[in-house]
Design a protein around this motif. Structure first.
Motif, PDB file in Angstrom:
ATOM      1  N   VAL A  61      18.842  36.178 -24.288  1.00 12.44           N
ATOM      2  CA  VAL A  61      20.169  36.422 -23.718  1.00 12.44           C
ATOM      3  C   VAL A  61      21.215  35.941 -24.713  1.00 12.44           C
ATOM      4  O   VAL A  61      21.066  34.858 -25.297  1.00 12.44           O
ATOM      5  N   ASP A  62      22.252  36.748 -24.921  1.00 10.60           N
ATOM      6  CA  ASP A  62      23.341  36.351 -25.824  1.00 10.60           C
ATOM      7  C   ASP A  62      24.210  35.324 -25.110  1.00 10.60           C
ATOM      8  O   ASP A  62      25.140  35.673 -24.382  1.00 10.60           O
ATOM      9  N   LEU A  63      23.883  34.046 -25.305  1.00 11.67           N
ATOM     10  CA  LEU A  63      24.584  32.978 -24.600  1.00 11.67           C
ATOM     11  C   LEU A  63      26.027  32.799 -25.086  1.00 11.67           C
ATOM     12  O   LEU A  63      26.830  32.164 -24.394  1.00 11.67           O
ATOM     13  N   LYS A  64      26.354  33.367 -26.238  1.00  9.15           N
ATOM     14  CA  LYS A  64      27.729  33.255 -26.732  1.00  9.15           C
ATOM     15  C   LYS A  64      28.706  34.042 -25.859  1.00  9.15           C
ATOM     16  O   LYS A  64      29.896  33.710 -25.804  1.00  9.15           O
ATOM     17  N   SER A  81      23.401  41.748 -21.217  1.00  5.49           N
ATOM     18  CA  SER A  81      22.385  42.647 -21.741  1.00  5.49           C
ATOM     19  C   SER A  81      21.021  41.983 -21.572  1.00  5.49           C
ATOM     20  O   SER A  81      20.794  40.876 -22.060  1.00  5.49           O
ATOM     21  N   VAL A  82      20.133  42.655 -20.858  1.00  2.23           N
ATOM     22  CA  VAL A  82      18.795  42.092 -20.623  1.00  2.23           C
ATOM     23  C   VAL A  82      17.725  42.857 -21.405  1.00  2.23           C
ATOM     24  O   VAL A  82      16.528  42.732 -21.128  1.00  2.23           O
ATOM     25  N   GLU A  83      18.163  43.624 -22.391  1.00  3.42           N
ATOM     26  CA  GLU A  83      17.223  44.436 -23.167  1.00  3.42           C
ATOM     27  C   GLU A  83      16.141  43.573 -23.812  1.00  3.42           C
ATOM     28  O   GLU A  83      14.974  43.973 -23.880  1.00  3.42           O
ATOM     29  N   ASN A  84      16.529  42.385 -24.289  1.00  2.00           N
ATOM     30  CA  ASN A  84      15.580  41.522 -24.988  1.00  2.00           C
ATOM     31  C   ASN A  84      15.015  40.408 -24.108  1.00  2.00           C
ATOM     32  O   ASN A  84      14.322  39.519 -24.612  1.00  2.00           O
ATOM     33  N   VAL A  85      15.336  40.442 -22.811  1.00  2.73           N
ATOM     34  CA  VAL A  85      14.759  39.450 -21.905  1.00  2.73           C
ATOM     35  C   VAL A  85      13.282  39.789 -21.700  1.00  2.73           C
ATOM     36  O   VAL A  85      12.950  40.891 -21.265  1.00  2.73           O
ATOM     37  N   PRO A  86      12.383  38.871 -22.016  1.00  3.78           N
ATOM     38  CA  PRO A  86      10.953  39.194 -21.917  1.00  3.78           C
ATOM     39  C   PRO A  86      10.435  39.137 -20.489  1.00  3.78           C
ATOM     40  O   PRO A  86      11.031  38.521 -19.612  1.00  3.78           O
TER      41      PRO A  86
END
Length: 287
Positions: free
Chosen positions: A119-122, A193-198
């Motif tokens: 998750v992009d925490l920024k 964006s959850v694209e990279n959330v495993p």
């Protein structure tokens, strides 16, 4: 972990079936049960989801609240996980049993999200070193029928996808003091964006073979399982062994390689080399 009592004859029956790639419910070793995903199910949250995997039933709510960034990451927000193992799911969750399992699941979620790619925490930072969004992710186990980790990871990803965070403006006056203004427009929000959330794939070792999406009965026949956290692009982000038994390095590689002896030519590497999982049937329920 929830368990079920089986006789030795029942265990032998299940184990012999797994060796022949035929499970009690008719599935193959690498087949998932139907997954039902329903989002926006809790009204007083920023995002929510409910997932049913067989009879396993998981409810996840996400609440966005303002807080201060951590000292080591002043330009980022962060996530906090809490897992409640309801005693209604199984009597074994009463008292310390449920607390210990909840802590174990929460620690696993922290490990999965403890990287910059999930998750992009920024995007959760409002003002560096001063204000950020903190996402409190509450997981409730309503019913347990095996394969908790996989179901929870799907529910968390769906809830984060459903999360709406109000857009914020930081106003600074002439004296340098800052005021925070939240948008009243429900559509003026930030979406993660959850694209990279495993998601987690649990490989449950039974005899010389392994199965995915194990039921409670199958878990009772297994001494060790391998949790594999994998993204939609096939990137493995975390590995963890659970259970009282042991897995030697050779067994772990065999469970993840195609054509392995343990899988009798039906290895699980394709679970991690494709953008989507095999044999998972998703049913999305909307209003």
């Amino acid at each position: 972990m929830a368990s079920v009592a089986l006789s030795e004859a029942e265990k032998v029956y299940i184990m012999h079936g797994v060796q022949e790639d035929l499970r009690v419910d008719g599935r193959g070793c690498e087949d998932y049960r139907c997954v039902e995903v329903e989002t926006d199910v809790v009204s007083n949250t920023s995002g929510s989801a409910r997932v049913k995997l067989g009879h396993t039933d998981i409810l996840v709510g996400v609440k966005a609240e303002m807080g201060m960034p951590k000292l080591e990451k002043p330009n980022e927000g962060y996530l906090e996980f809490f897992v409640d193992c309801s005693a209604n799911a199984t009597p074994e969750f009463e008292g310390r049993g449920g607390d210990d399992l909840g802590t174990e699941i929460a620690n696993t979620l922290y490990r999965i999200f403890n990287n910059k790619s999930s998750v992009d925490l920024k995007t959760l930072c409002i003002s560096a070193r001063e204000h950020c969004w903190v996402l409190y992710v509450d997981v409730l186990l309503l019913e347990c029928d095996g394969n908790l980790f996989d179901a929870i990871s799907i529910a968390v990803k769906a809830a984060l996808f459903n999360t709406r965070i109000p857009r914020v403006r930081v106003l600074e006056d002439e004296e340098g003091s800052k005021d925070i203004e939240l948008s009243d427009d429900p559509y003026d929000c930030i979406r993660l964006s959850v694209e990279n959330v495993p998601c987690i794939v649990t490989l449950c070792k039974i005899g010389y073979r392994h199965v995915v999406d194990a039921t409670l009965q199958e878990e009772a026949c297994s001494l060790a399982s391998l949790l594999v956290s994998v993204t939609s692009k096939g990137v493995v982000t975390c590995l963890r062994k659970v259970g009282k038994g042991s897995l030697d390095p050779e067994s772990i590689f065999e469970m993840m390689e195609p054509g392995s002896p343990s899988g009798q030519g039906q290895g699980s590497a394709h679970l991690f080399s494709r953008p989507s999982f095999p044999s998972i049937h998703l049913t999305f329920l909307t209003d």
